[in-house]
Each structure stands twice: as C-alpha cells, then as structure tokens.
Design an enzyme around this catalytic site. Structure first.
Site, PDB file in Angstrom:
ATOM      1  N   SER A  10      14.731   6.352   4.591  1.00  0.00           N
ATOM      2  CA  SER A  10      15.660   5.778   3.635  1.00  0.00           C
ATOM      3  C   SER A  10      16.775   6.776   3.288  1.00  0.00           C
ATOM      4  O   SER A  10      17.430   7.305   4.177  1.00  0.00           O
ATOM      5  CB  SER A  10      14.896   5.321   2.388  1.00  0.00           C
TER       6      SER A  10
ATOM      7  N   ASP B  85      14.269  -4.704   8.591  1.00  0.00           N
ATOM      8  CA  ASP B  85      14.932  -4.162   7.401  1.00  0.00           C
ATOM      9  C   ASP B  85      16.399  -4.546   7.426  1.00  0.00           C
ATOM     10  O   ASP B  85      17.120  -4.199   8.365  1.00  0.00           O
ATOM     11  CB  ASP B  85      14.793  -2.634   7.388  1.00  0.00           C
TER      12      ASP B  85
ATOM     13  N   HIS C 294      11.728  -1.539   5.850  1.00  0.00           N
ATOM     14  CA  HIS C 294      12.533  -0.358   5.541  1.00  0.00           C
ATOM     15  C   HIS C 294      11.728   0.933   5.602  1.00  0.00           C
ATOM     16  O   HIS C 294      12.223   1.954   6.066  1.00  0.00           O
ATOM     17  CB  HIS C 294      13.150  -0.529   4.153  1.00  0.00           C
TER      18      HIS C 294
END
Length: 449
Positions: A190, A373, A426
């Site tokens: 991330s 994602d 994600h």
C-alpha cells in the site's frame, strides 16, 4: 538473546488490548521503558507461542525519548541464515499489528461471533516467518505504540520517516547484532510503496558512503504499491476491464479526460468521473468481489485520485456498524487499524526514480499486485514498470501453487520481477496467504515464480 527477559501474559496483554479494543488510553498512560523482551504467551492464544517472538522499543532520539515500537519474530526455519525482512505497513499511520495478524505474520484472529471476551488467536500456517526473520515496526511516529516526549517530533513526512527508520534499523542491529550478516530486504504494501524504495535507496547510499554498521542489503519487495498518483489512478480502465462500467461510459470518460484520471479537468471529464464513481459506490475498492464493509473491518476503503493517497476515515461507507453482519465486523466492534491524526506531509510525489536507481545498481525487486484491488490497480503498476524500459527476460506466464494458477508474472532485466496474485485484493497476503507465502519463498531463494 540470553539477556532478554521473558514477558508473560499480563505484560503484553495491556499492549495488545489497547490495539484490539481501540482503547482511549494512550501510550503515555502506561509505564513505558526501553525494553527488548521475549513474548512467551499472548492473550487469546492457547498455550505458549510455538515460535521466538520479541517486542520492544528502539530509540531514534534519546534526548527527546523518541522511540519506535516493534515486533520481531525469528524464522521458523533457520534464523541464523534466513533473510531478515523489515515489514512496513501502509497508511501512513497503520500499525505494525495490522501486518502481524492480518497479512504476513504468524498469528491470525479466529473469525467468530464476538461474545464479549478477548478475541481468540490461532497460528498462521502461511506466515512469512516460515522462511524469514521479520521485524514489524510502528512507523511513522504516532503510529501504534511509537511515541516521543517532544511534540515537534510528531510533525513528520515521507523523508523524515525514512531517516527515522534508517536510524531505527541501525539501533535495532545494536540490540540484535547476530542478524547483521543476514540478507536484508525491505518490504511492505500500500502506502509503503513510497516508503520502501526510498528507505532502500537511503540504506544503499549509506552502504556506498561507508555508513556503519554495514547492512547486508539485497533488495526490496512491495505489494499493490502506491507509487505515483498519475500511474496509480487507473480506476477507469480497471473498472471497465472488470465489467463494472459500460463500454460507452468508459469510452466517453477516456476521451473527455484524455486518459488522465488522477485530477479530472474540464466539465465533461468531471461529469463522467462522477458517473464512474456512482457505478462503483457500492463496490468494495480494496477487493471488488468482497462485501462493502465499514472501516472498522480489517479491510478499509481507499481514497482514489488525490495527491494525499490516504485511507478514508472509518465508517466512510455510510453503513451503520451495528447493523453489519459478522463477515463485515470481524471479531470486535470498535477496533481501529490506523491513526489518521498524525501530522504527515507527503513530500515524495513519486517513487519511480528510486525503483530505477536501485534495480540499476543490482538490488533485487519484487513488485506484486492483488488483481482485484481497484485502489492501486495492477494496470497502473504495470504502466510505471514499463516506463523503466527494462528488457523482458521471462515473458508473461502463469505461476502455480499446488498445480493451480496463482497469478501471472513477468521478469525484467536488472533483477526486477512483477507478479499478480489471482483473486487477491489490496493487501494480497491477507486474501491469498498460501500463494503469497509460496511467492516469497521462491523469490528470496532466487527461484522462478
């Protein structure tokens, strides 16, 4: 390790309870001292831990009592020889505990109806500690249990976070000198797509300039990495490819926005982008196949197409928490995964140049993307990798786990590997732990995925 005192149930319980129940207590409400202690028991885990688990503080600035909190788990295989991974959770401001129990660590919550007692923990058979020693650190300052007694320290940024982490790692090796010779990798996902390559670059420059101690740096890996807002904001083509918007809306948006979706310009582009977001308003951005849950669940929403590249605040989905089913709530009603109150400046707008520099210098890189994602779509990640203009060494092909397709991969010159993780969101190891564990094991062993 012999001088490190054991910590039993009551010592660590206070720390973990603060995380689990979202207590209003701050770290200053507790008795705090530098320590590096072995954890033998955890609340919610039956019996002694079947691994070497340590936690503690490492000082970054002794004058201001500026300390970063960490968890350290030795490899379950061969800790004296296996690689050392520094894992950085995203956010910025998401606790290391998140990476420890939801992503790559050896523990998992048992997902069951909450009965008012402590959540139960179980062993994760696909932990990355199967093949590596892993440090999880609360960073930047103000995240989790990391703190300072000097208020100005809490004004931080990408560049300051990197300097602090470099100092943290230097001092961590003073505490654990026996791991200095282990191969070192910097890892995260991330928002750590910014922090990881910049920190790796900082360490590499330190090695070249004679910084002591000398780290045995080998490379880095990042998952669904925030990298550059222009590349990352490929929501429109991703949504079209996944069948979430119509052909007509895709073509109209592509033309009116000139293929640039990060900062919509022009009235028609704005109108079309609003229509796109309306189509996706009930879709979970971090995994488009999963139910849309409030932020209090382990899988928060993502804010797309802004320079801040930050997670949205809790309950941003608009769904009342008390009305959500168990698969949305998890195990505790009021658990908070990230601290959005940190005073943070995003002063690194793109990490592409760091990837180029590091791989050209011979450091290995693994870039992986959970392919469901929409927050940091694999389409944008592939685009910035192509912008490096590295020759393809091993072209696009499936990689397998237990004879099944786990994703697709491509290897480039300069030790750069890209991989998708099929069906993951994600935070890929959270959704596909077995596949991601196999991916890591092969990559750090210099084997083809």
């Amino acid at each position: 390790m012999e001088g490190r005192k054991p910590v039993f149930y009551h010592d660590i319980a206070l720390l973990l309870l603060l995380v689990w129940v979202g207590s209003s207590l701050s770290i200053s409400d507790c008795i705090v001292a530098d320590f590096s202690a072995r954890v033998e028991f955890l609340p919610g885990f039956e019996g002694p831990l079947p691994l070497d688990f340590f936690s503690g503080y490492i000082s970054v600035d002794e004058v201001n009592e500026y300390r970063l909190f960490y968890y350290f788990i030795k490899s379950e295989n061969n800790p004296t020889k296996d690689p050392l991974l520094l894992w950085l959770t995203g956010g910025p401001g998401c606790t290391a505990f998140s990476g420890l129990v939801f992503e790559t660590g050896p523990l998992r919550f048992k997902v069951e109806e909450y009965n008012g007692t402590l959540p139960a923990l179980q062993f994760n058979p696909y932990s990355w500690t199967k093949v590596a020693n892993v440090i999880y650190v609360d960073s930047p300052i103000g995240t989790g249990f990391s703190y300072s007694k000097s208020p100005p320290d809490y004004a931080t940024s990408d560049s300051k976070t990197v300097k602090d982490l470099h100092k943290f790692l230097t001092n961590w090796f003073i505490e654990y000198p026996e791991f200095l010779s282990n191969p070192l990798y910097i890892a995260g996902d991330s928002y750590s797509g910014i922090t990881v390559p910049v920190l790796t670059y900082e360490i590499a420059n330190g090695i070249d300039s004679g910084y002591r101690p000398v780290f045995n740096l080998k490379g880095y890996l990042v998952g669904n990495p925030v990298t550059d807002v222009e590349f990352d904001s490929q929501l429109v083509p991703f949504a079209h490819g996944m069948g979430l918007i119509s052909d007509e809306l895709f073509e109209a948006t592509k033309i009116s926005c000139n293929g640039k979706y990060a900062f919509p310009k022009g009235s028609q582009c704005n109108v079309n982008m609003q229509a796109v977001h309306e189509c996706l308003s009930r879709i979970n951005p971090v995994h488009i196949l999963e139910p849309l849950c409030p932020f209090a669940s382990p899988r928060p929403r993502v804010e797309i197409g802004t320079g801040l590249r930050r997670w949205l605040h809790e309950n941003s989905s608009g769904i009342p928490l008390q009305s959500t089913p168990i698969f949305c709530r998890g195990t505790v009603k009021e658990w908070k995964r990230c601290n959005y109150g940190i005073n943070f400046k995003a002063d690194v707008t793109s990490s592409v140049v760091y990837h180029y520099n590091l791989t050209m210098r011979g450091y290995s890189a693994l870039i992986y993307s959970g392919d469901h994602d929409s927050g940091v779509p694999f389409i944008g990640t592939q685009a910035w990798i192509r912008s490096l203009e590295f020759p393809i060494i091993d072209d696009w092909r499936a990689w397998l786990v237990d004879g099944q397709v786990a994703g697709y991969t491509r290897k480039y010159a300069n030790n750069l590997t890209f991989a998708t993780v099929k069906g993951a969101g994600h935070t890929a190891p959270e959704y596909k732990p077995k596949e991601c564990a196999a991916m890591l094991k092969r990559w750090i062993s210099n084997e083809p995925l």
